[in-house]
Design an enzyme around this catalytic site. Sequence first.
Site, PDB file in Angstrom:
ATOM      1  CG  ASN A 189      -0.427  -0.067   2.611  1.00 29.34           C
ATOM      2  OD1 ASN A 189       0.611  -0.466   2.755  1.00 29.34           O
ATOM      3  ND2 ASN A 189      -1.254   0.279   3.482  1.00 29.34           N
ATOM      4  CD  GLU A 248       5.852  -0.030  11.697  1.00 33.63           C
ATOM      5  OE1 GLU A 248       6.465   0.554  12.327  1.00 33.63           O
ATOM      6  OE2 GLU A 248       5.305   0.286  10.656  1.00 33.63           O
ATOM      7  CB  CYS A 280      -2.054   0.472   8.429  1.00 32.59           C
ATOM      8  SG  CYS A 280      -0.906   1.589   8.460  1.00 32.59           S
TER       9      CYS A 280
HETATM   10  P1  NDP Z   1       0.205  -9.123   3.798  1.00 31.08           P
HETATM   11  O1  NDP Z   1       0.436  -9.258   5.374  1.00 31.08           O
HETATM   12  O2  NDP Z   1      -0.551 -10.127   3.218  1.00 31.08           O
HETATM   13  O3  NDP Z   1       1.718  -8.814   3.278  1.00 31.08           O
HETATM   14  C1  NDP Z   1       2.720  -8.160   3.704  1.00 31.08           C
HETATM   15  C2  NDP Z   1       4.052  -8.606   3.210  1.00 31.08           C
HETATM   16  O4  NDP Z   1       4.374  -9.853   3.666  1.00 31.08           O
HETATM   17  C3  NDP Z   1       4.077  -8.962   1.849  1.00 31.08           C
HETATM   18  O5  NDP Z   1       5.285  -8.686   1.221  1.00 31.08           O
HETATM   19  C4  NDP Z   1       3.803 -10.471   1.673  1.00 31.08           C
HETATM   20  O6  NDP Z   1       4.093 -10.976   0.623  1.00 31.08           O
HETATM   21  C5  NDP Z   1       4.746 -10.903   2.861  1.00 31.08           C
HETATM   22  N1  NDP Z   1       4.233 -12.300   3.457  1.00 31.08           N
HETATM   23  C6  NDP Z   1       2.937 -12.906   3.061  1.00 31.08           C
HETATM   24  N2  NDP Z   1       2.832 -14.028   3.925  1.00 31.08           N
HETATM   25  C7  NDP Z   1       4.211 -14.250   4.364  1.00 31.08           C
HETATM   26  C8  NDP Z   1       4.730 -15.328   5.282  1.00 31.08           C
HETATM   27  N3  NDP Z   1       4.071 -16.144   5.630  1.00 31.08           N
HETATM   28  N4  NDP Z   1       6.210 -15.074   5.885  1.00 31.08           N
HETATM   29  C9  NDP Z   1       6.892 -13.815   5.728  1.00 31.08           C
HETATM   30  N5  NDP Z   1       6.189 -12.791   4.832  1.00 31.08           N
HETATM   31  C10 NDP Z   1       4.850 -12.948   4.296  1.00 31.08           C
HETATM   32  O7  NDP Z   1      -0.310  -7.711   3.825  1.00 31.08           O
HETATM   33  P2  NDP Z   1      -0.694  -6.569   2.692  1.00 31.08           P
HETATM   34  O8  NDP Z   1       0.360  -6.697   1.858  1.00 31.08           O
HETATM   35  O9  NDP Z   1      -1.919  -7.286   2.121  1.00 31.08           O
HETATM   36  O10 NDP Z   1      -1.002  -5.330   3.288  1.00 31.08           O
HETATM   37  C11 NDP Z   1      -2.199  -5.061   4.018  1.00 31.08           C
HETATM   38  C12 NDP Z   1      -1.720  -4.923   5.368  1.00 31.08           C
HETATM   39  O11 NDP Z   1      -0.930  -4.362   5.741  1.00 31.08           O
HETATM   40  C13 NDP Z   1      -3.140  -4.402   6.002  1.00 31.08           C
HETATM   41  O12 NDP Z   1      -3.878  -5.229   6.959  1.00 31.08           O
HETATM   42  C14 NDP Z   1      -2.772  -3.292   6.668  1.00 31.08           C
HETATM   43  O13 NDP Z   1      -3.357  -2.611   7.587  1.00 31.08           O
HETATM   44  C15 NDP Z   1      -1.213  -3.617   6.885  1.00 31.08           C
HETATM   45  N6  NDP Z   1      -0.365  -2.174   7.101  1.00 31.08           N
HETATM   46  C16 NDP Z   1      -0.228  -1.861   8.496  1.00 31.08           C
HETATM   47  C17 NDP Z   1       0.679  -0.807   8.583  1.00 31.08           C
HETATM   48  C18 NDP Z   1       1.134  -0.522   9.877  1.00 31.08           C
HETATM   49  O14 NDP Z   1       2.089   0.362   9.821  1.00 31.08           O
HETATM   50  N7  NDP Z   1       0.690  -0.813  10.948  1.00 31.08           N
HETATM   51  C19 NDP Z   1       1.142   0.174   7.314  1.00 31.08           C
HETATM   52  C20 NDP Z   1       0.498  -0.600   5.920  1.00 31.08           C
HETATM   53  C21 NDP Z   1      -0.003  -1.608   6.104  1.00 31.08           C
HETATM   54  P3  NDP Z   1       3.224 -11.347  -0.613  1.00 31.08           P
HETATM   55  O15 NDP Z   1       3.052  -9.891  -1.291  1.00 31.08           O
HETATM   56  O16 NDP Z   1       3.944 -12.135  -1.471  1.00 31.08           O
HETATM   57  O17 NDP Z   1       2.074 -11.876  -0.022  1.00 31.08           O
END
Ligand code: NDP
Length: 488
Positions: free
Chosen positions: A157, A255, A289
């Site tokens: 995002n 986060e 988020c």
């Molecule tokens: P995901 O948790 O699906 O993915 C985040 C990252 O983790 C991606 O690079 C993803 O890879 C990777 N990932 C997925 N599975 C694993 C695993 N088993 N082990 C290690 N890494 C993994 O989140 P989104 O990308 O869909 O982002 C949206 C979410 O992020 C929302 O819930 C949002 O609220 C949160 N967010 C939180 C923020 C904060 O600061 N608190 C800021 C921004 C977003 P891949 O893309 O290949 O699935």
Amino acid sequence: MTVKTEQDVYKNFINGEWVESGVEEVYEVTNPADKNDVVGRFPLSTEKDVDKAVKSAHEALLIWKKVPASERAQFIYRFIELLDENKERLGKALCREQGKPLNEALTEVTRGVSEMRFVAGEAVRLEGLTLPSDRRGVINMAVRVPIGVVAAITPWNFPVLTPLRKVIPALICGCTVVLKPATNTPLTSVIITELLEKALLPAGTINLVIGSGRKVGDALVGHPLVKGVSFTGSTQVGRNIYETAAKNFTKVQLELGGNNPAVVAEYQDLEDGASQIVAGCYGNAGQRCTAIGRVIVLDKQADELEKLLVEKIQAFKVGNGMDPDTKIGPVVSESARQTLVNYMELAKKEGAHIVVGGRSLTEGQYQNGYYFEPTLISGVSPDMAVAKEEIFGPVLILIRVSSFDEAITVSNNTEYGLTASVFTDNMNLAYRYLEDVESGMVHINNGTVSEGHMPFGGVKNSGVGPYSIGGTNKDFYTELKVAYIQHK
Ligand code: NDP
């Protein structure tokens, strides 16, 4: 979508070189505004690539941690200049691979430039601790040392700002890094890595491995040479990472998600409140988020606020992010859109009322993208799933309450605790909210936009580990080494 292709495929960056993953299967990233526009082809890297990248970071650590912090900052200042020069290129790549309007994309890059200037300046303020000793002739001190190789795992995002907020503080603190961007948005991370290469960072200090979370992410988190995982993403994946990291006692900074409330109570300037709430909700098509997901309003002002919100939402222009008039771009993928469709069904089933929006946009200019109408749902009671869960799209939930106590209870009625707002002219209510809302960050009389030099993080299921930003993020990227020095 995975494809077999003869065409150019972007590469990983390991030990100072752009290298092929050697995998046969690659995947295509397409523009969420137009699925026929192929942004690029990228490898689905494997555990082997991860192992190479981590080992290269581990070797580079021996050199990088000995470079004086002020000299490390010089590399980063060079990088920031390049980032600034490449603003337009990065902004366009961001708009194309993620979908947000170009002006939002450019703002994200500009913000990255200014935040990283602040972070680089912190290199010379990695302060430790001195305390008087109990013994004569002894000096007691604790100095900060880098934790080692860091895995930076980022979501789609904010694909410029989030990698920057992890990679640059880690480097400033003397750590070396393996970056794994989201599969949806690898191009911006390729460009950032290219710019770090151009800034002449020593080989192995920054490594980029592109691929899925399940393969690349999991292998990184479980690698015994990785000493810290800085992750931003969903609560569900964060929980998996925490479990895996615990096996090696790897330090984590997670986060996670949010479902952020904005309370309106005894607030005269409802026009201002409504403007700030829609800005807080619908920016980046609600995929933040820190987006405001719920507006909780005292009965007395509810009708007027709802009317103002509807007017503002109806004025939004939805479209391709490259169109300068666009206020709301597409959501990131078809599956993200489908999630929104499912939430609309659920809201109706639970008895809520979709006041405006609520449908996918699929005709004419929208036919090739993942567009969804900006939506307001009213008639929501606090226990409905749409009120409690993170929807992560251009959707605002309106909940009416009869007292300020109830507003606080409803604010806290979710697993999350990232950020919260209260709009009120009554400072007693403002202070009560500040005290009682379960949230890492609280805004009084403004939306939920944070500032880069302030600590950033959440409580409850919104995060674990030291808050990020706040300068170098040094409580995560360094640990203390304690010294007792006897002099004669
Ligand atoms: P995901 O948790 O699906 O993915 C985040 C990252 O983790 C991606 O690079 C993803 O890879 C990777 N990932 C997925 N599975 C694993 C695993 N088993 N082990 C290690 N890494 C993994 O989140 P989104 O990308 O869909 O982002 C949206 C979410 O992020 C929302 O819930 C949002 O609220 C949160 N967010 C939180 C923020 C904060 O600061 N608190 C800021 C921004 C977003 P891949 O893309 O290949 O699935």
